[in-house]
Design a protein around this motif. Structure first.
Motif, PDB file in Angstrom:
ATOM      1  N   MET A  74     -16.935   3.156   8.563  1.00 11.86           N
ATOM      2  CA  MET A  74     -15.621   2.526   8.644  1.00 11.86           C
ATOM      3  C   MET A  74     -15.526   1.615   9.870  1.00 11.86           C
ATOM      4  O   MET A  74     -15.023   0.489   9.799  1.00 11.86           O
ATOM      5  CB  MET A  74     -14.515   3.589   8.718  1.00 11.86           C
ATOM      6  N   SER A 108      -9.409  -2.318   0.715  1.00 12.11           N
ATOM      7  CA  SER A 108      -8.259  -2.449   1.612  1.00 12.11           C
ATOM      8  C   SER A 108      -8.681  -3.049   2.952  1.00 12.11           C
ATOM      9  O   SER A 108      -8.060  -3.988   3.457  1.00 12.11           O
ATOM     10  CB  SER A 108      -7.606  -1.078   1.838  1.00 12.11           C
ATOM     11  N   TYR A 155     -16.189   4.929  -0.831  1.00 17.65           N
ATOM     12  CA  TYR A 155     -14.727   4.886  -0.780  1.00 17.65           C
ATOM     13  C   TYR A 155     -14.256   3.478  -1.144  1.00 17.65           C
ATOM     14  O   TYR A 155     -13.783   2.724  -0.293  1.00 17.65           O
ATOM     15  CB  TYR A 155     -14.230   5.277   0.613  1.00 17.65           C
ATOM     16  N   LYS A 202     -11.691  10.341   8.744  1.00 16.32           N
ATOM     17  CA  LYS A 202     -11.453  11.375   7.741  1.00 16.32           C
ATOM     18  C   LYS A 202     -11.387  12.744   8.419  1.00 16.32           C
ATOM     19  O   LYS A 202     -12.271  13.594   8.280  1.00 16.32           O
ATOM     20  CB  LYS A 202     -12.530  11.311   6.660  1.00 16.32           C
ATOM     21  N   GLU A 208       0.832  -1.215   0.000  1.00 16.78           N
ATOM     22  CA  GLU A 208       0.000   0.000   0.000  1.00 16.78           C
ATOM     23  C   GLU A 208       0.861   1.257   0.000  1.00 16.78           C
ATOM     24  O   GLU A 208       0.567   2.223  -0.704  1.00 16.78           O
ATOM     25  CB  GLU A 208      -0.941  -0.004   1.212  1.00 16.78           C
ATOM     26  N   SER A 262       0.177   4.600   9.177  1.00 18.83           N
ATOM     27  CA  SER A 262      -0.722   4.420   8.034  1.00 18.83           C
ATOM     28  C   SER A 262      -0.913   5.697   7.233  1.00 18.83           C
ATOM     29  O   SER A 262      -0.969   5.666   6.007  1.00 18.83           O
ATOM     30  CB  SER A 262      -2.079   3.885   8.493  1.00 18.83           C
ATOM     31  N   ASN A 263      -1.014   6.847   7.895  1.00 14.06           N
ATOM     32  CA  ASN A 263      -1.238   8.112   7.188  1.00 14.06           C
ATOM     33  C   ASN A 263       0.039   8.902   6.931  1.00 14.06           C
ATOM     34  O   ASN A 263       0.069   9.765   6.051  1.00 14.06           O
ATOM     35  CB  ASN A 263      -2.209   9.009   7.971  1.00 14.06           C
ATOM     36  N   GLU A 270     -10.636   2.189  -0.126  1.00 16.79           N
ATOM     37  CA  GLU A 270     -10.507   1.893   1.301  1.00 16.79           C
ATOM     38  C   GLU A 270     -11.361   0.688   1.680  1.00 16.79           C
ATOM     39  O   GLU A 270     -10.980  -0.116   2.532  1.00 16.79           O
ATOM     40  CB  GLU A 270     -10.910   3.116   2.125  1.00 16.79           C
TER      41      GLU A 270
END
Length: 862
Positions: free
Chosen positions: A745, A801, A795, A564, A101, A592-593, A798
């Protein structure tokens, strides 16, 4: 609706999903004991799990069936050995998926699209008539790396992931294979609990390898492309730091630790400058500049490697020297390599000699107990501190002076409380004022809690006239958030505190925490209460002519303010101060971000775009109009009632402790902080920290804190005849839409078949059914709102994923539940025999080891 990019989804399928299947085959050559058999058996186990859960079998039944039908193992020792091998295998599969990723990030995400700085320039160009006057006040995004790790990768593994991502980007199969082999031999498990200094070192790795280059790229671009539109006198990005300064509930953070971490930050940033200057030296070989660069290199070398560092380095002088170099290049050498000099200048402006501002944080109860001791042993107070009236406390605390003799502190934390203010002074001398200039008060419940910190600095010898410290109250629980306005008004009306604020340019930072708010009031009430607190505090601060800055304590998952995040900031209207964006970056959110330069640059640009666009628009609309506010208030109230009925069920915490990995958290050695506050043996929700609380629900695949109460609130709105209003709010309010997106999510990461065997449990069946019913109810109504048939359909990248990650770790969640069940069975049977005790210890270790892979795969699960 979100703009769905089919090309991005196709890129994800080819660059991540397909490559995962291909590279996954390389695991058969990894250097594990009997690895070929492990890999084959694991794929068999995955199928057995999926089929077993369809038939409503329990994890115990599934694994017993697997062992009986697909292996020759009959002893528990043989079986647990295989399960540990499975854990090792899956851990490395997760690393491979992470690396894929990361490698594909720039191909999947549009760096010129919505939310980027390039898109912001297009927006600003549309406002061309106002050019040069779009954003008058300096704006910045402050990202604070926190001491809540929830990150199981040790530094050695982080380095491998970094290199593996590069090799994957280059499609270098030989190198990929080598790195996978290295992974196979590199331990993931931390045998010893990390110290706060260890935590700091782990996060400095991210500063060196990710934030330093990414911030440099962004600021250089902004300086060249945005300076005509924005006030860029101060850097748009600022890094903050909690490890080593955050002593709330962490007895292992001391004044010495704070000093050591500040020194490590200073040395690390100077090393980065030194390396950059050496690179510049190779290019700037002109006779007018070579000596200037050589002198700067020598200064930096002496600070880092010299036997007697002079500590004479100055960020301002370095910038002046580099500006002189740049001017020479422009005048005499056609600006050759000037962009590289500019890049370094921007970095020095952003990082100074401090790298990241070190915040100090302590709980208000510690300060109260400290002043009890001061009142007992000095003449500063007329009677015991706790017996003073609130107004008396404020007056006395504001008039304190330096202690002539240091009291005898029987409790080390009280000694440290006083020493910490002296350390802050030393850090400011070494790293500059901005290196350590904020003191955060957890569980702030009164104006006195703020003035206690003011008084603490006075006792430590600081002068009122030069007290260059921002005192930051933290409001978290629902009650605290509701009282925040009253507390701050008391302070704004207090003459001594107003003088202090004038010294701080009439800027007041207020921290608002999501984690304890969600734990206390549920998902909707926490988010609504924080919004209301921000609105009330914005109006109040305007009344008293104070610039209020909000610092959001956000964790990884939606239940702790994650998800988000940039969309929340973009949704703020005129009724919420947006002079800066300040937020904590925690745990897997960091990896991750912000785990790679590309990802960090993209996500920092998203935050900058959200904040700057809001500042340019000068929104005339509130975040929610009156009807929307009234509607969300009712939804939050109904959600709170539903969540409270679950939380107040006598079996609630016992259920979580019985079914999840909660009681094993303290032994996972991922963080230096204890899993709960206080020393009481009986577990209470108040003492339980948000990370293990939210993380336990996450590993259980029930994620209660991310949706519980939402379905009930929406159902009641429908029954009242308000459904059209809710639907309109979903379509018109970005704030509410983002709330629901993040809720989706949290639900997508749920998997109730894992625990369906508890549905008939005599003690916990009721709780399980309450949670499952609310999940189903929430899913139904959220999908009615979105008009979609699947969660996170807006999304798709995502969504895919998450689905792939959840499938990778399904064997781990099954093994963990199996091990928890076996521990309970062994405890119930008694541990008279040494063999039983040894077996129980093995299963307990298995529970902990499963946690690593599950949480790493979740990326924002705690």
């Amino acid at each position: 609706m979100a703009n769905i990019d089919p090309a991005a989804l196709q890129q994800f399928k080819s660059e991540v999903a397909l490559k995962f299947q291909l590279y996954n085959s390389l695991f058969t050559s990894l250097p594990f004991h009997r690895i070929e058999k492990t890999g084959i058996l694991l794929s068999v186990l995955l199928n057995v799990c999926e089929e077993g859960y369809k038939k409503k079998k329990s994890p115990l039944q599934i694994l017993d069936e697997f062992f009986a039908s697909h292996t020759s193992f009959r002893t528990e020792q043989e079986r647990t050995d295989l399960l540990f091998r499975f854990v090792q295998y899956v851990e490395r599969q997760v690393v491979l998926f992470d690396a894929l990723e990361d490698a594909a990030f720039s191909k999947i995400n549009d760096f010129s699209g919505p939310g980027t700085l390039k898109q912001l320039i297009s927006f600003l160009q549309q406002q061309e008539q106002n050019k040069g006057d779009l954003v008058k006040d300096p704006f910045c995004v402050r990202m604070v790396l926190t001491a809540h790790p929830t990150q199981f990768y040790p530094g050695s593994v982080l380095g491998i992931i970094h290199d593996l991502s590069k090799a994957l980007q280059e499609n270098n199969t030989s190198l990929v294979n080598s790195y996978l082999q290295q992974l196979g031999k590199t331990p993931f498990f931390k045998k010893q609990k990390p110290t706060p200094y260890d935590e700091a070192t782990s996060l400095i790795w991210y500063l060196d390898n990710v934030f330093y280059p990414a911030v440099g790229k962004i600021l250089s671009y902004a300086a060249s492309e945005l300076s005509g539109y924005l006030n860029t006198d101060q850097p748009l990005l600022h890094m903050g730091f909690w490890p080593g300064g955050d002593r709330d509930g962490n007895p292992f953070v001391t004044a010495d630790t704070t000093q050591q971490v500040a020194a490590a930050l200073r040395n690390s940033i100077i090393k980065q400058y030194y390396l950059d200057v050496r690179r510049l030296k190779r290019r700037l070989t002109f006779k007018e500049t070579d000596q200037l660069i050589a002198d700067l290199e020598k200064q930096l070398f002496n600070e880092v490697f010299g036997e007697q560092p002079t500590r004479s380095l100055s960020a301002e002088e370095m910038i002046q020297q580099l500006q002189q170099v740049r001017d020479t290049i422009v005048l005499q050498h056609n600006g050759l390599f000037a962009d590289r000099v500019d890049n370094l200048i921007q970095k020095i402006k952003a990082f100074g000699l401090f790298y990241a501002s070190l915040d100090v944080r302590q709980d208000s109860s510690v300060h109260e107990a400290f002043f009890e001791v001061i009142a007992e042993q000095t003449a500063a107070f007329p009677q015991p501190y706790s017996l003073l009236e609130p107004q008396q406390k404020l007056e006395i605390l504001g008039g304190l002076s330096a202690l002539k003799t240091i009291p005898v502190f029987k409790t080390p934390v009280h000694q440290d409380t006083l020493e910490s203010v002296n350390v802050i002074a030393r850090i400011q001398q070494e790293n500059g004022e901005i290196g350590c200039h904020r003191y955060i008060i957890s569980h702030c419940t009164s104006a006195a809690n703020v003035m206690e910190v003011y008084g603490l600095f006075l006792l430590g010898g600081w002068k009122k006239e030069t007290l260059n410290i921002d005192i930051v109250p933290l409001f978290e629980t629902i009650d605290d958030l509701q009282q925040a306005g009253e507390i701050m008004e008391t302070l704004y009306r207090l003459p001594v505190y107003r003088k202090h604020l004038a010294l701080r340019k009439n800027r007041q930072t207020i921290m608002l925490g999501f984690s304890d708010g969600t734990k206390d009031g549920g998902y909707l009430m926490a988010n609504y209460s924080i919004l209301q607190a921000k609105k009330a505090l914005t109006a109040l601060s305007e009344k008293y002519e104070v610039d209020v800055l909000f610092f959001d304590g956000r964790g990884g998952p939606p239940a702790r303010g994650g998800g988000k995040t940039h969309k929340f900031y973009a949704s703020m209207g005129k009724d919420v101060s947006s002079k800066e964006i300040q937020l904590t970056i925690q745990g897997q959110t960091i990896s991750s971000n912000f785990g790679t330069i590309d990802a960090a640059q993209f996500n920092m640009e998203q935050l900058l775009n959200a904040g700057l666009t809001a500042a340019v628009k000068h929104s005339l609309k509130p975040t929610l109009d009156e009807e929307q506010d009234s509607l969300l208030k009712q939804l939050a109230s109904d959600g709170f009632t539903a969540y409270s009925s679950l939380k107040n069920n006598p079996a609630f915490l016992d259920y979580l402790s019985h079914a999840s990995a909660l009681r094993f958290y303290a032994a996972t050695n991922i963080g230096s902080r204890p899993a709960k506050r206080g020393t009481a043996t009986r577990l209470s929700l108040n003492d339980l920290r948000a990370i293990p609380f939210v993380g336990a629900w996450s590993q259980l695949k029930q994620n209660v804190t991310g949706y519980y109460g939402v379905g009930t609130a929406l159902q009641l709105a429908e029954q009242r005849g308000d459904w059209k209003k809710v639907k309109d709010m979903y379509q018109q309010s970005l704030f509410f839409k983002t709330l629901m997106d993040n809720c989706e999510m949290a639900m997508l990461k749920c998997y109730f078949p894992l625990t369906s065997h508890l549905a008939e449990h005599k003690e916990f069946g009721e709780i399980w059914h309450m949670i499952y019913s609310e999940y189903e109810r929430t899913r139904k109504y959220v999908l009615l709102l979105s008009g979609r048939s699947d969660l996170m359909a807006d999304y798709p990248v995502e969504q895919l994923s998450v689905s792939m990650r959840e499938r990778i770790v399904l064997p781990l969640t099954t093994i963990q539940q199996y091990a928890i069940t076996r521990v309970r069975e062994l405890e119930a049977a008694g541990l008279a025999q040494a063999k039983s005790a040894e077996l129980k210890a093995s299963y307990e270790k298995l529970v902990m080891r499963c946690s690593f892979g599950i949480i790493n795969a979740g990326r924002n699960s705690a």
